[in-house]
Design an enzyme around this catalytic site. Sequence first.
Site, PDB file in Angstrom:
ATOM      1  N   LYS A  14      59.475   2.090  44.217  1.00  0.00           N
ATOM      2  CA  LYS A  14      59.830   1.978  42.795  1.00  0.00           C
ATOM      3  C   LYS A  14      59.508   3.260  42.034  1.00  0.00           C
ATOM      4  CE  LYS A  14      57.307  -1.605  41.929  1.00  0.00           C
ATOM      5  NZ  LYS A  14      56.673  -1.727  43.254  1.00  0.00           N
ATOM      6  N   ARG A  89      55.195  -8.181  35.609  1.00  0.00           N
ATOM      7  CA  ARG A  89      54.794  -8.708  36.918  1.00  0.00           C
ATOM      8  C   ARG A  89      54.697 -10.230  36.930  1.00  0.00           C
ATOM      9  NH1 ARG A  89      52.752  -4.813  40.560  1.00  0.00           N
ATOM     10  NH2 ARG A  89      51.974  -2.918  39.587  1.00  0.00           N
ATOM     11  N   ARG A 128      50.564   6.822  53.305  1.00  0.00           N
ATOM     12  CA  ARG A 128      50.356   7.492  52.013  1.00  0.00           C
ATOM     13  C   ARG A 128      48.873   7.612  51.696  1.00  0.00           C
ATOM     14  NH1 ARG A 128      52.746   4.817  46.621  1.00  0.00           N
ATOM     15  NH2 ARG A 128      50.862   3.573  46.757  1.00  0.00           N
ATOM     16  N   ARG A 134      43.860   7.824  48.726  1.00  0.00           N
ATOM     17  CA  ARG A 134      43.810   6.848  47.631  1.00  0.00           C
ATOM     18  C   ARG A 134      42.897   5.686  47.992  1.00  0.00           C
ATOM     19  NH1 ARG A 134      49.745   6.298  45.098  1.00  0.00           N
ATOM     20  NH2 ARG A 134      48.774   4.367  44.454  1.00  0.00           N
ATOM     21  N   ARG A 145      47.615  -6.965  47.996  1.00  0.00           N
ATOM     22  CA  ARG A 145      48.606  -6.644  46.966  1.00  0.00           C
ATOM     23  C   ARG A 145      49.969  -7.241  47.296  1.00  0.00           C
ATOM     24  NH1 ARG A 145      48.067  -0.475  46.905  1.00  0.00           N
ATOM     25  NH2 ARG A 145      49.967  -0.542  45.699  1.00  0.00           N
TER      26      ARG A 145
END
Length: 191
Positions: A14, A89, A128, A134, A145
């Site tokens: 996204k 959401r 990633r 991260r 998630r």
Amino acid sequence: MTRLVLLGPPGAGKGTQAKLLSERLGVPAISTGDIFRANVAQGTELGVAAKEYLDAGKYVPDSVTNEMVRDRLAQPDAAEGFILDGYPRTADQVRELEDMLAAAGAKLDRVLEITADTDELVRRLTRRASIEGRSDDTEDVIRTRQEVYAEQTAPLVALYSERGLLRSVDGLGEVPEVTARLLGALASDAG
């Protein structure tokens, strides 16, 4: 005017697609995730609160998120349109967004859903995480998630479909291919 919402599970692309569509359509891409991460990095009061939720793979509370989005949509660059990435959401956030837009005499033009296989998303996000370091992208958090998305956000697909606003696009493949599919879904509305 172009007022779009991008839906899709974490890792579906996204953010990347929002930026590319923003350039093509000339409207800002507004990402709640980017805003949260910036606040975390800056150590703001919102950032400290948001980090606790993000590190646990949970969503930041609606009250904080709604106010942040309301402020952002009121900025001059969003007057002619926007692309929302990561908001709404929940069904409550859908109603909140509709109220925000109605107060400005506006409404959504389209909701684009980027679809992708869960196992592929987990692979993307762990890759990633190793590249970007991260803290919110451990495999357990990624799976949490995905589950939270399925429970809370996926029902929005049905809601927006019933309203005739939804177009679903396959998110697997090279970035330019997905961008072309998204633009094709928007162009099909104009025809």
